[in-house]
Design an enzyme around this catalytic site. Structure first.
Site, PDB file in Angstrom:
ATOM      1  N   ASP A  38       0.837  -1.198   0.000  1.00 21.58           N
ATOM      2  CA  ASP A  38       0.000   0.000   0.000  1.00 21.58           C
ATOM      3  C   ASP A  38       0.879   1.258   0.000  1.00 21.58           C
ATOM      4  O   ASP A  38       2.022   1.220   0.454  1.00 21.58           O
ATOM      5  CB  ASP A  38      -0.872  -0.040   1.264  1.00 21.58           C
ATOM      6  CG  ASP A  38      -1.773   1.159   1.393  1.00 21.58           C
ATOM      7  OD1 ASP A  38      -2.285   1.645   0.362  1.00 21.58           O
ATOM      8  OD2 ASP A  38      -1.966   1.623   2.533  1.00 21.58           O
ATOM      9  N   ASP A  87      -2.275  -0.646   5.865  1.00 21.22           N
ATOM     10  CA  ASP A  87      -2.686  -0.135   7.180  1.00 21.22           C
ATOM     11  C   ASP A  87      -4.194  -0.262   7.383  1.00 21.22           C
ATOM     12  O   ASP A  87      -4.673   0.003   8.484  1.00 21.22           O
ATOM     13  CB  ASP A  87      -2.257   1.330   7.361  1.00 21.22           C
ATOM     14  CG  ASP A  87      -2.937   2.254   6.370  1.00 21.22           C
ATOM     15  OD1 ASP A  87      -2.895   1.951   5.154  1.00 21.22           O
ATOM     16  OD2 ASP A  87      -3.531   3.251   6.796  1.00 21.22           O
ATOM     17  N   ASP A 128      -0.304   4.966   0.957  1.00 25.11           N
ATOM     18  CA  ASP A 128      -0.530   5.939   2.024  1.00 25.11           C
ATOM     19  C   ASP A 128      -0.441   5.307   3.409  1.00 25.11           C
ATOM     20  O   ASP A 128      -1.113   4.319   3.692  1.00 25.11           O
ATOM     21  CB  ASP A 128      -1.892   6.616   1.836  1.00 25.11           C
ATOM     22  CG  ASP A 128      -1.947   7.321   0.497  1.00 25.11           C
ATOM     23  OD1 ASP A 128      -0.947   7.955   0.130  1.00 25.11           O
ATOM     24  OD2 ASP A 128      -2.967   7.192  -0.197  1.00 25.11           O
TER      25      ASP A 128
END
Lengths: 179, 179
Positions: free
Chosen positions: A8, A133, A10
């Site tokens: 991922d 996240d 961000d």
């Protein structure tokens, strides 16, 4: 064929927290402490929610984010044994596409654009590992999920947690040793 | 959970051929016949190759493509029984992202952005079916591939071929009848 890791952007490769904290301070004249937002989304705070959330939709927001410490070196190292795909839920933010693309080309020039994926629902991703996240992405993933620590997932306990890129490095190093 | 179909954009949902033919005629002053490019990429013709290929990198190229006949109705119909993801190899063309996004929102407003995927190497796509005009995408796909006819794949015989959206409709209708 090498096994594949979906990474991922961000809050994993790109550090969004400092930018949110700066924007918050500029707009509301006070510095947030970690305890103000730990366990929550920074842009989920009551009265300020809309201001920070709106910032995500502005051109340029994703262009100058800090690189998460260690991510470049560890990703480059992992490329020896794994195929790395960058999988980012960009589709909510039309204005983010070019920014994210340019950011990746600037900070991760050793990755090929063939391995970039801008998507929405990450259940469409086929990979062996996913570093993310967001719990909802890992929930729908068929492979092994690693939860990268961010304020909003601080109390989540269902996934193997990595607090930083050094812990990512160690996770895959131990896999190799035990293989 | 519904099975999932990954649908390509260019030359499947969006008709690129008429645009290439128009550009060719404008630049070189003659109309191409199907026999000039059948079995090849239109932008793979000798001396004109670079001109048409360059056009792909210009802002706006992907914004005004014709909708492939039948694609809207059939995709909407398939959504009753399938999850539809739009999977397009946009990453080669930085300037295409916003154009493709806007085009989808304009012509397929019933699709959610969560189901859009801009990628490069489509081996990252997890789905049950893939409708695509590029053999290399279908080769790497783990599910069932349907080859949508385009000039460059005209003589390919390894995949189930669909010549138009009506044939796509029939394929899935027969699956349902035989289920």
């Amino acid at each position: 064929m090498k096994p594949r890791i979906a990474v991922d952007m961000d809050e994993v490769m790109a550090n969004v927290e400092p930018k949110f904290l700066d924007l918050y301070e500029q707009e509301f004249g006070r510095k947030l402490n970690r305890s103000d937002y730990w366990g929550k989304k920074i842009y989920g705070l009551r009265e300020e929610e809309k201001y920070l959330r709106d910032a995500l939709f502005e051109k340029g927001f994703f262009r100058d984010l800090e690189v998460m410490p260690g991510s470049q070196a560890v990703i480059r190292e992992l490329m020896e044994d794994y195929e790395i795909f960058i999988t980012t839920a960009a589709m909510e933010f039309r204005s983010s596409f070019e920014d994210k693309y340019d950011w990746l080309q600037e900070h991760f020039p050793f990755l090929h654009w063939k391995n970039f994926v801008f998507c929405g629902d990450k259940s469409v991703i086929r990979a062996d590992y996913m570093i993310d996240d967001h719990v909802n992405n890992l929930e729908k993933f068929e492979g092994t999920g690693l939860l990268f620590t961010a304020s909003h997932n601080a109390y989540e306990e269902r996934f193997f947690r990595v607090n930083n890129w050094e812990e990512v490095r160690i996770f895959f190093k131990e896999l190799k040793v035990n293989a």
